[in-house]
Scaffold this motif. Structure first.
Motif, PDB file in Angstrom:
ATOM      1  N   THR A 203     -25.966 100.173 -15.329  1.00 45.46           N
ATOM      2  CA  THR A 203     -24.615 100.531 -14.916  1.00 45.46           C
ATOM      3  C   THR A 203     -24.545 102.018 -14.595  1.00 45.46           C
ATOM      4  O   THR A 203     -25.091 102.862 -15.300  1.00 45.46           O
ATOM      5  CB  THR A 203     -23.607 100.202 -16.029  1.00 45.46           C
ATOM      6  OG1 THR A 203     -24.073 100.727 -17.273  1.00 45.46           O
ATOM      7  CG2 THR A 203     -23.397  98.716 -16.160  1.00 45.46           C
ATOM      8  N   GLY A 204     -23.851 102.314 -13.501  1.00 44.69           N
ATOM      9  CA  GLY A 204     -23.650 103.697 -13.106  1.00 44.69           C
ATOM     10  C   GLY A 204     -24.779 104.327 -12.337  1.00 44.69           C
ATOM     11  O   GLY A 204     -24.679 105.491 -11.943  1.00 44.69           O
ATOM     12  N   GLN A 205     -25.902 103.606 -12.096  1.00 42.44           N
ATOM     13  CA  GLN A 205     -27.059 104.229 -11.452  1.00 42.44           C
ATOM     14  C   GLN A 205     -27.204 103.860  -9.984  1.00 42.44           C
ATOM     15  O   GLN A 205     -28.240 104.167  -9.385  1.00 42.44           O
ATOM     16  CB  GLN A 205     -28.340 103.865 -12.200  1.00 42.44           C
ATOM     17  CG  GLN A 205     -28.518 104.601 -13.513  1.00 42.44           C
ATOM     18  CD  GLN A 205     -28.412 106.110 -13.388  1.00 42.44           C
ATOM     19  OE1 GLN A 205     -27.436 106.701 -13.811  1.00 42.44           O
ATOM     20  NE2 GLN A 205     -29.401 106.740 -12.790  1.00 42.44           N
ATOM     21  N   LYS A 417     -17.117  98.881 -20.043  1.00 42.91           N
ATOM     22  CA  LYS A 417     -16.315  99.034 -18.841  1.00 42.91           C
ATOM     23  C   LYS A 417     -17.015 100.061 -17.952  1.00 42.91           C
ATOM     24  O   LYS A 417     -17.267 101.188 -18.381  1.00 42.91           O
ATOM     25  CB  LYS A 417     -14.902  99.500 -19.169  1.00 42.91           C
ATOM     26  CG  LYS A 417     -13.999  99.663 -17.952  1.00 42.91           C
ATOM     27  CD  LYS A 417     -12.603 100.133 -18.349  1.00 42.91           C
ATOM     28  CE  LYS A 417     -11.694 100.299 -17.143  1.00 42.91           C
ATOM     29  NZ  LYS A 417     -10.342 100.776 -17.534  1.00 42.91           N
ATOM     30  N   SER A 418     -17.320  99.666 -16.736  1.00 51.86           N
ATOM     31  CA  SER A 418     -18.034 100.555 -15.822  1.00 51.86           C
ATOM     32  C   SER A 418     -17.542 100.305 -14.400  1.00 51.86           C
ATOM     33  O   SER A 418     -17.558  99.152 -13.933  1.00 51.86           O
ATOM     34  CB  SER A 418     -19.545 100.305 -15.898  1.00 51.86           C
ATOM     35  OG  SER A 418     -20.243 101.116 -14.984  1.00 51.86           O
ATOM     36  N   PHE A 419     -17.119 101.393 -13.710  1.00 53.93           N
ATOM     37  CA  PHE A 419     -16.606 101.247 -12.351  1.00 53.93           C
ATOM     38  C   PHE A 419     -17.132 102.377 -11.469  1.00 53.93           C
ATOM     39  O   PHE A 419     -17.213 103.536 -11.889  1.00 53.93           O
ATOM     40  CB  PHE A 419     -15.081 101.233 -12.331  1.00 53.93           C
ATOM     41  CG  PHE A 419     -14.503  99.878 -12.602  1.00 53.93           C
ATOM     42  CD1 PHE A 419     -14.152  99.029 -11.561  1.00 53.93           C
ATOM     43  CD2 PHE A 419     -14.347  99.436 -13.902  1.00 53.93           C
ATOM     44  CE1 PHE A 419     -13.642  97.768 -11.821  1.00 53.93           C
ATOM     45  CE2 PHE A 419     -13.839  98.186 -14.173  1.00 53.93           C
ATOM     46  CZ  PHE A 419     -13.487  97.336 -13.128  1.00 53.93           C
ATOM     47  N   GLN A 456     -17.357  96.318 -13.784  1.00 55.13           N
ATOM     48  CA  GLN A 456     -17.371  95.238 -14.756  1.00 55.13           C
ATOM     49  C   GLN A 456     -16.727  95.710 -16.047  1.00 55.13           C
ATOM     50  O   GLN A 456     -16.764  96.894 -16.385  1.00 55.13           O
ATOM     51  CB  GLN A 456     -18.816  94.805 -15.033  1.00 55.13           C
ATOM     52  CG  GLN A 456     -19.692  95.915 -15.616  1.00 55.13           C
ATOM     53  CD  GLN A 456     -21.173  95.613 -15.520  1.00 55.13           C
ATOM     54  OE1 GLN A 456     -21.702  95.413 -14.420  1.00 55.13           O
ATOM     55  NE2 GLN A 456     -21.840  95.582 -16.660  1.00 55.13           N
ATOM     56  N   LYS A 457     -16.129  94.770 -16.771  1.00 54.76           N
ATOM     57  CA  LYS A 457     -15.545  95.097 -18.061  1.00 54.76           C
ATOM     58  C   LYS A 457     -15.480  93.811 -18.882  1.00 54.76           C
ATOM     59  O   LYS A 457     -15.294  92.714 -18.338  1.00 54.76           O
ATOM     60  CB  LYS A 457     -14.148  95.706 -17.907  1.00 54.76           C
ATOM     61  CG  LYS A 457     -13.156  94.825 -17.179  1.00 54.76           C
ATOM     62  CD  LYS A 457     -11.821  95.533 -16.977  1.00 54.76           C
ATOM     63  CE  LYS A 457     -10.861  94.668 -16.161  1.00 54.76           C
ATOM     64  NZ  LYS A 457      -9.572  95.348 -15.896  1.00 54.76           N
ATOM     65  N   GLY A 458     -15.628  93.949 -20.201  1.00 54.52           N
ATOM     66  CA  GLY A 458     -15.540  92.765 -21.026  1.00 54.52           C
ATOM     67  C   GLY A 458     -16.202  92.929 -22.376  1.00 54.52           C
ATOM     68  O   GLY A 458     -16.592  94.028 -22.782  1.00 54.52           O
ATOM     69  N   LEU A 483     -18.144  87.680 -22.220  1.00 59.10           N
ATOM     70  CA  LEU A 483     -17.024  87.382 -21.328  1.00 59.10           C
ATOM     71  C   LEU A 483     -16.800  88.643 -20.500  1.00 59.10           C
ATOM     72  O   LEU A 483     -16.243  89.631 -20.986  1.00 59.10           O
ATOM     73  CB  LEU A 483     -15.779  87.015 -22.125  1.00 59.10           C
ATOM     74  CG  LEU A 483     -14.517  86.728 -21.303  1.00 59.10           C
ATOM     75  CD1 LEU A 483     -14.746  85.583 -20.332  1.00 59.10           C
ATOM     76  CD2 LEU A 483     -13.337  86.429 -22.221  1.00 59.10           C
ATOM     77  N   ILE A 484     -17.262  88.625 -19.288  1.00 61.87           N
ATOM     78  CA  ILE A 484     -17.272  89.809 -18.427  1.00 61.87           C
ATOM     79  C   ILE A 484     -16.430  89.552 -17.178  1.00 61.87           C
ATOM     80  O   ILE A 484     -16.665  88.578 -16.449  1.00 61.87           O
ATOM     81  CB  ILE A 484     -18.707  90.176 -18.004  1.00 61.87           C
ATOM     82  CG1 ILE A 484     -19.529  90.558 -19.224  1.00 61.87           C
ATOM     83  CG2 ILE A 484     -18.696  91.320 -16.999  1.00 61.87           C
ATOM     84  CD1 ILE A 484     -19.103  91.847 -19.887  1.00 61.87           C
ATOM     85  N   THR A 485     -15.467  90.407 -16.951  1.00 60.90           N
ATOM     86  CA  THR A 485     -14.695  90.351 -15.713  1.00 60.90           C
ATOM     87  C   THR A 485     -15.333  91.307 -14.716  1.00 60.90           C
ATOM     88  O   THR A 485     -15.471  92.498 -14.992  1.00 60.90           O
ATOM     89  CB  THR A 485     -13.239  90.752 -15.951  1.00 60.90           C
ATOM     90  OG1 THR A 485     -12.649  89.853 -16.886  1.00 60.90           O
ATOM     91  CG2 THR A 485     -12.455  90.712 -14.646  1.00 60.90           C
ATOM     92  N   VAL A 486     -15.727  90.765 -13.581  1.00 54.12           N
ATOM     93  CA  VAL A 486     -16.300  91.590 -12.518  1.00 54.12           C
ATOM     94  C   VAL A 486     -15.256  91.719 -11.414  1.00 54.12           C
ATOM     95  O   VAL A 486     -14.652  90.726 -10.989  1.00 54.12           O
ATOM     96  CB  VAL A 486     -17.625  90.998 -11.988  1.00 54.12           C
ATOM     97  CG1 VAL A 486     -18.743  91.229 -12.980  1.00 54.12           C
ATOM     98  CG2 VAL A 486     -17.495  89.502 -11.702  1.00 54.12           C
ATOM     99  N   ASP A 487     -15.032  92.953 -10.973  1.00 55.17           N
ATOM    100  CA  ASP A 487     -13.994  93.245  -9.985  1.00 55.17           C
ATOM    101  C   ASP A 487     -14.597  94.000  -8.813  1.00 55.17           C
ATOM    102  O   ASP A 487     -15.433  94.893  -9.000  1.00 55.17           O
ATOM    103  CB  ASP A 487     -12.897  94.124 -10.594  1.00 55.17           C
ATOM    104  CG  ASP A 487     -12.004  93.357 -11.541  1.00 55.17           C
ATOM    105  OD1 ASP A 487     -11.341  92.423 -11.090  1.00 55.17           O
ATOM    106  OD2 ASP A 487     -11.982  93.706 -12.737  1.00 55.17           O
ATOM    107  N   THR A 488     -14.144  93.673  -7.623  1.00 55.28           N
ATOM    108  CA  THR A 488     -14.533  94.452  -6.447  1.00 55.28           C
ATOM    109  C   THR A 488     -13.334  94.629  -5.526  1.00 55.28           C
ATOM    110  O   THR A 488     -12.514  93.719  -5.357  1.00 55.28           O
ATOM    111  CB  THR A 488     -15.669  93.776  -5.648  1.00 55.28           C
ATOM    112  OG1 THR A 488     -15.227  92.498  -5.164  1.00 55.28           O
ATOM    113  CG2 THR A 488     -16.915  93.596  -6.492  1.00 55.28           C
TER     114      THR A 488
END
Length: 968
Positions: A203-205, A417-419, A456-458, A483-488
Motif C-alpha cells: 500500500t502506498g508504493q 485505510k490507504s488512499f 482500501q479500508k476495512g 472485510l475490506i471496502t475497495v473504492d475508486t
C-alpha cells in the motif's frame, strides 16, 4: 476455468488437512516475524528463555525424546536456561534456530533483572536447516550500509533474485525475479501490507517517492524469495518479513537529520547538455524513543520520520522545436526549461507491549503515513499540466498471544485505510500544441488529465495456533478473515484536453478529448465490499537429526461484489450480440463477457500446496541440501476489475474539428464553436452521442498464481577463523493467469487484421454505436530459470567486519510486450504475440561490506552491477506501415553504481552518542538510465539514428549526503 501446470490433487490435500487438524487439535501458527527456538535437551526437563532487554519469558517442557520447541519469540537476545547450563543467543526475525542444550557448555546464568546499563551480546545462531530460499537483513546492515533514501526495502536489493530501483521521477520499485512489483507482499509484525487496488505490491508504493514505513522503527527483516511456508498469503513473488522495534527496560532515544543539496550532486547528462542544473534539495529527519512503562512487564516505542524533496525535472520540446518558436505563454512557462517538483512525507509509528505473566502477551501498534507531491511534469509537459497527489495510510493492529506448555495461540484484530488521490494542479482546459497531426506533441500546458481517488479500508481478524506437543513435529494452522471496502474514483480527462496545430491556429483546436458521466450508469466511482477468507495448515517435521520436512497447504477465497454482481447494460449487450465479434472467425465468444448479475462466481479453487525439505549431511548444521516445490496465489488488482464499471460510467470521448488544414467528416466531426470551451457543453454533447469505449471482464476470471521449484545447497565454511555462508540455488518459477486487456473489435468479416497485414488493429470498428470493446482475460504468463549465489561473512562484534555477495543469473521470458499497465491491443490473442525476454536482468551482482576502522570510524560500501532490462518496441521498419509488429531489444548500457559511507561516533558519558556520517552515492558518477528513445523509424525508412539512445536518467547521479544523529 481449470488451472494449468502444477495441479494439486484436492482429495489428498483434504486428507492432509483433516489429518493435521485431528493430530494437532486445531493447531495454527502465523507469527511470520517471530522466531522459534528448538533443539535437544535433557528429557523431562524444562527450558526457559528470557529476553535480556524486555524481560519477556517463555517456558517449554522437554519431551521424552529430548526435543523441545519454543515458538513465537520476538527477535532479540535471549538467555536460555536448561539442559546442562545457560546460554545467551540472538534470534533473528522469523528464524527457526536449533540449539542443543544437552551439549552446551555450562555457564553461569546472568541475573537478567540487574542488566540495566549493561550490553549483553548473544551468539548469533545460523539458520541452515530450512527449505526457504531466504536472506536476513540485519540491524547492522540497515544502520551502516550506504543509502540514498530511508526506504528500508532498499536493502532487499542485496538479496539474490531481488532488484530495488529508483526511476528518474524518484519513484521506487522492488521486484522479485521476472514478475512485477505487484507480486510481492511485505509482512510487518506478521501483518501483510498488500495493496488490493493499485500496483506496487505494498500500500502506498504505486508511483511514490515515499517510504512505506519509518526505517527507525524497523528492527530487522528477511527476504524469502521461494519456498515460503503456508502461512504466507497474497503473493506470487517474494515475501518480505519485517519486525518492528520495541521499547526495552532502558529508556533509549535517537534523533537524526540527513540531506543533500544542489552543489552536492553532479549534473545529469541531460543537465550538462542543456547547460542548466536544476535546484534540488533532499532532507530527511526524525526521532525515535522507547522505554519501560513497567519494567519487565510493559514497554512503549515511538518513531517519527519526515522527508522533503525538491527534485529536478527538465522540459524537452517535441518535434525538434526550440523555445523561441513557441507561443509567448508557452515561452513564459518554459523559463529556463529546468524545474523542481516538491515532495513531503510524514511517517508516524507507535507500539505498546504488555506481558501478563509468562502466559499472555499483548501488543498494540499504529502507523500513519501522509504524503503530498507534484507529479506528471517534465518532458513536453509543463508545470501547469502537472498533478497534485495526496497519498495517505493508517494502520492499527492489536495482538494477543497466549502460551501454554505445548501450544501457543496468536490472535489479531486490525484496521487499515490507504488512499492514493491524484488530481489536476489546475482545473482548466488542457492545451496541447501539436505539429500537424494532433498526436505529434510539441508541448502541453493548462489543466492536467489525471483525476483519481483509489484505496482500501476495512477490518482484519486473524487467529493462529501452534502445537508442539507431538514429538518431532511443529504443527501449525490458522485462519484470516478480512472485510475490506475497495473504492475508486476515475474521472480522467475531467479537464477537457484541446489540441492545436501550430501551423494553423493557436485559438481554433483541431481535436478534443474529454471525460463525461454516462446517463443512468454513474460517474466513474466504484465501491465494492470485499470479503477475504484464508485457511492453512502446516507441519514442520524433524524426521531425524538430518532430515526436516516442511509440509503445508493453504486455501484462499475472495468475494468481489462489484465484479460478481455486475449486470451488463442492455444497450451494451445488444451491441455485443450484433457486433462483428460474433462472426465465426472472430475468436471471441461475446457471451463470455455478458454478465447477468448471477452467472459470475468467485474463484474458490485456490488450493496451494507447499512442500519443502532440508537434509543436514553430517547432522551438524554446516552442510545442508534443501529444496521445495509449491504454488502461491496472488490476487487480481481491483484497479483492473473496476474498469468495467468505472469506464462504463465515466466515458472517454473525442471529436475532431473541421478546419482548413484538417478537414473531417462523420459523426465525430464538429464545426468549431467557442461554446465547446465550456466542459459542460462538451459533456452534454457526449451524453447525446452515446459513443464511448466499453471495458468488459470475462465471466470466469480467476486468481493469478505462480508455481515454484528449487534445489540448492547451504554450507558453513570456516575461513581465517570466521564462519562463511555459501548458498547456491537452482530455481524455476512460472506465473500464470495474469490479467491483460485485449481489443475485442473485429472487421466486417470478423478478422482482426486485413489479409497479409500485422497492423493496424481494428480500432473504432464493428461495435456500433460504441467505439471499442476492451476485454479483460487471464492470459499473462512468465517463466524464469535462475541460478542464485550468496556468499556471506556476517558482521560480528568480535571480528568487526562483514561482507555479502549476491549474484543472480536469470533466463526469463513472458508472453507479451507488456511492462506496466497490461494493455495488449496489437494482437488478436495473447498467443499471437509470441514470447519476449522477461523483465529480469540476465546478470545481476550486488556486493556489500562493513568494516570497523580505527578511531571509531565505521566504513561501508555497496557495488551494484546489472545488465539492462529488455525494452519492448513496435518495429515499423518494413516495406509498409501495415506490417508493424512488436519486438524487443536490450540496451547496451549496464547498470553500475558504487556507494560509500563513513560514520564516526563521539561518546559523551556512558550513554550519549553523537554521530557524524557521510554517504557518497554513485562515487564514479556512472550514468544509468530509466528511459530510451524506442522509435525505430517508419516504413521504408532506415533505422532511426536516435533509436536506443537514453532520454531519462535513473537516480542518483554522484551525490554527497551528510547526516547527523544523537542517541542516548
Amino acid at each position: 476455468m481449470r488451472k494449468q501446470g502444477f495441479n494439486p490433487r484436492h482429495n489428498l490435500l483434504a486428507c492432509a488437512l483433516a489429518s493435521c487438524m485431528v493430530l494437532g487439535a486445531s493447531p495454527a501458527f502465523a507469527q511470520s516475524t517471530a522466531a522459534t527456538l528448538r533443539g535437544q535437551a535433557t528429557a523431562g526437563g524444562t527450558i526457559t528463555v528470557t529476553n535480556v532487554e524486555t524481560g519477556l519469558s517463555r517456558k517449554a517442557a522437554v519431551g521424552a525424546n529430548g526435543a523441545y520447541a519454543i515458538p513465537g519469540l520476538p527477535p532479540g537476545t535471549y538467555r536460555v536456561d536448561g539442559g546442562t547450563g545457560s546460554r545467551t543467543i540472538t534470534l533473528a526475525v522469523g528464524q527457526v534456530a536449533t540449539v542443543d542444550l544437552g551439549t552446551a557448555p555450562a555457564t553461569p546464568a546472568d541475573d537478567v533483572t540487574n542488566l540495566e546499563g549493561v550490553q549483553v551480546i548473544g551468539q548469533a545462531v545460523a539458520e541452515t536447516r530450512t527449505s526457504e530460499v531466504a536472506t536476513y537483513v540485519s540491524p547492522k546492515q540497515i544502520e551502516a550500509l550506504p543509502q540514498g533514501t530511508r526506504n528500508f526495502l532498499a536493502f532487499a536489493d542485496s538479496v539474490p533474485g531481488m532488484a530495488f530501483s529508483q526511476d528518474n521521477n524518484g519513484n521506487t520499485r522492488l521486484r522479485s525475479g521476472a514478475q512485477s512489483a505487484s507480486a510481492i507482499n511485505v509482512f510487518i509484525d506478521g501483518v501483510g501490507q498488500k495493496n488490493y487496488v493499485l500496483p506496487g505490491g505494498v500500500t502506498g508504493q504505486d508511483s511514490s517517492r515515499g517510504n512505506p514505513f519509518p526505517q527507525s522503527a524497523i528492527g530487522e527483516y528477511k527476504v524469502i524469495t521461494q519456498n515460503y511456508k503456508a502461512e504466507f498469503d497474497q503473493l506470487s513473488g517474494a515475501a518480505i518479513v519485517a519486525a518492528t522495534r520495541s521499547g526495552t527496560n532502558e529508556f533509549k532515544g535517537d534523533v537524526f537529520w540527513d540531506g543533500t543539496r544542489t552543489p552536492w550532486r553532479s549534473a545529469s547528462r541531460f543537465e550538462e547538455q542543456s547547460g542548466v542544473k536544476a535546484e534540488s534539495e533532499e532532507q530527511q529527519y526524525g526521532v525515535s524513543f522507547g522505554g519501560p512503562i513497567v519494567r519487565d512487564v510493559a514497554h512503549f516505542f515511538l518513531a517519527y520520520e519526515a522527508k522533503t524533496y525538491e527534485s529536478p525535472v527538465t522540459f524537452n520540446l517535441g518535434r525538434g522545436f526550440t523555445v523561441s518558436e513557441l507561443p509567448s505563454d508557452f515561452q513564459d512557462e518554459y523559463g529556463s526549461g529546468v524545474f523542481t517538483k516538491p515532495f513531503d512525507e510524514d511517517l508516524y509509528f507507535g507500539k505498546l507491549d504488555w506481558s501478563i505473566g509468562t502466559d499472555h502477551y499483548l501488543e498494540l501498534t499504529g502507523k500513519v503515513r501522509k504524503e503530498s507531491e507534484i507529479t506528471d511534469i517534465g518532458g513536453t509537459r509543463f508545470s501547469s499540466a502537472s498533478t497534485s497527489n495526496i497519498n495517505e495510510e493508517t494502520r492499527v493492529d492489536l495482538r494477543w498471544q497466549w502460551t501454554q506448555d505445548n501450544w501457543m495461540n496468536d490472535a489479531r484484530i486490525g484496521y487499515e485505510k490507504s488512499f492514493w488521490s491524484p488530481e489536476p494542479t489546475e482545473f482548466s482546459n488542457g492545451y496541447w500544441l501539436a505539429d500537424g497531426n494532433w498526436w505529434d506533441t510539441i508541448a502541453r500546458r493548462g489543466g492536467g488529465d489525471n483525476y483519481q481517488n483509489k484505496g482500501q479500508k476495512g477490518w482484519m481478524l486473524q487467529d493462529d495456533l501452534t502445537w508442539y506437543g507431538w514429538d518431532g513435529h511443529t504443527v501449525k494452522a490458522g485462519m484470516k478473515y478480512k472485510l475490506i471496502t475497495v473504492d475508486t474514483l476515475q474521472q480522467n480527462k475531467f479537464n477537457p484536453q484541446f489540441y492545436y496545430d501550430i501551423n494553423e491556429s493557436l485559438t481554433v483546436p483541431i481535436h478534443v478529448e474529454f471525460g463525461a458521466p454516462v446517463a443512468g450508469l454513474g460517474d466513474g466511482t466504484v465501491t465494492s465490499k470485499n470479503r477475504q477468507f484464508g485457511l492453512y495448515v502446516q507441519d514442520d517435521w524433524e524426521v531425524n537429526d538430518k532430515l526436516t520436512l516442511n509440509l503445508g497447504v493453504r486455501w484462499d477465497y475472495e468475494r468481489t461484489p462489484s465484479y460478481e454482481d455486475f449486470v451488463t447494460p442492455a444497450d451494451v449487450v445488444a451491441a455485443l450480440r450484433a457486433s462483428n465479434a460474433t462472426l465465426p472467425n472472430s475468436g471471441v465468444n461475446v457471451e463470455d463477457y455478458i454478465s447477468t448479475g448471477g452467472n459470475r462466481k468467485a474463484d474458490n479453487n485456490n488450493w496451494a500446496p507447499r512442500l519443502g525439505f532440508s537434509y543436514d549431511l553430517n547432522a551438524d548444521q554446516r552442510n545442508v541440501i534443501f529444496g521445495g516445490i509449491g504454488r502461491s496465489y496472488d490476487r487480481n488488482l481491483f484497479d483492473y476489475l473496476q474498469n468495467e464499471v468505472a469506464v462504463g460510467s465515466w466515458g472517454s470521448f473525442s471529436y475532431n474539428f473541421d478546419t482548413a488544414l484538417h478537414p473531417c467528416e462523420g459523426s465525430n466531426c464538429l464545426e468549431w464553436d467557442t461554446a465547446y470551451l465550456d466542459p459542460e457543453t462538451l459533456r452534454a454533447l457526449a451524453v447525446a452521442s452515446g459513443s464511448r469505449e466499453v471495458y468488459l471482464n470475462n465471466n470466469n476470471l480467476v486468481v493469478p498464481y505462480s508455481d515454484q521449484l528449487s534445489i540448492g545447497m547451504r554450507n558453513i565454511v570456516n575461513m581465517g577463523g570466521n564462519d562463511w555462508t555459501i548458498e547456491s540455488t537452482l530455481s524455476h518459477i512460472e506465473s500464470h493467469d495474469g490479467i491483460a486487456f485485449l481489443l475485442g473489435n473485429r472487421r466486417a468479416d470478423g478478422s482482426f487484421f486485413l489479409p497479409g497485414t500485422t497492423d493496424p488493429p481494428p480500432w473504432n470498428t464493428g461495435f456500433a454505436p460504441f467505439t471499442n470493446m476492451i476485454l479483460a482475460q487471464n492470459v499473462l504468463e512468465t517463466k524464469a530459470d535462475s541460478f542464485l549465489l550468496r556468499i556471506e561473512k556476517p558482521y560480528t562484534d568480535e571480528s568487526r567486519w562483514g561482507v555479502n555477495l549476491a549474484y543472480t543469473f536469470t533466463d526469463s521470458k513472458q508472453n507479451s510486450p507488456i511492462n506496466g499497465w497490461p494493455g495488449a491491443f496489437n494482437a488478436q490473442t495473447i498467443d499471437d504475440y509470441g514470447w519476449f525476454a522477461g523483465q529480469a536482468a540476465k546478470h545481476r551482482l550486488v556486493t556489500t561490506g562493513i568494516y570497523e576502522a580505527p578511531w571509531g570510524i565505521t566504513l561501508s560500501a555497496k557495488l551494484t552491477y546489472a545488465t539492462a532490462l529488455p525494452r519492448y518496441v513496435q518495429d515499423c521498419n518494413e516495406t509498409s506501415w501495415s506490417l508493424c509488429h512488436f519486438t524487443y531489444y536490450v540496451p547496451k548500457e549496464k547498470f553500475k553504481q558504487f556507494d560509500l559511507a563513513a560514520n564516526k561516533e563521539f561518546a559523551f558519558g556512558d550513554r550519549v552518542r553523537l554521530r557524524l556520517r557521510m554517504d557518497v552515492l554513485n562515487v564514479f558518477n556512472w550514468a544509468n538510465y530509466s528511459g530510451y528513445n524506442d522509435w525505430m523509424g517508419g516504413a521504408n525508412e532506415p533505422l532511426s539514428a536516435s533509436f536506443g539512445t537514453p532520454n531519462a536518467i535513473a537516480l542518483p547521479t554522484r551525490t554527497l549526503k551528510l547526516s547527523l544523529g544523537l542517541s542516548w
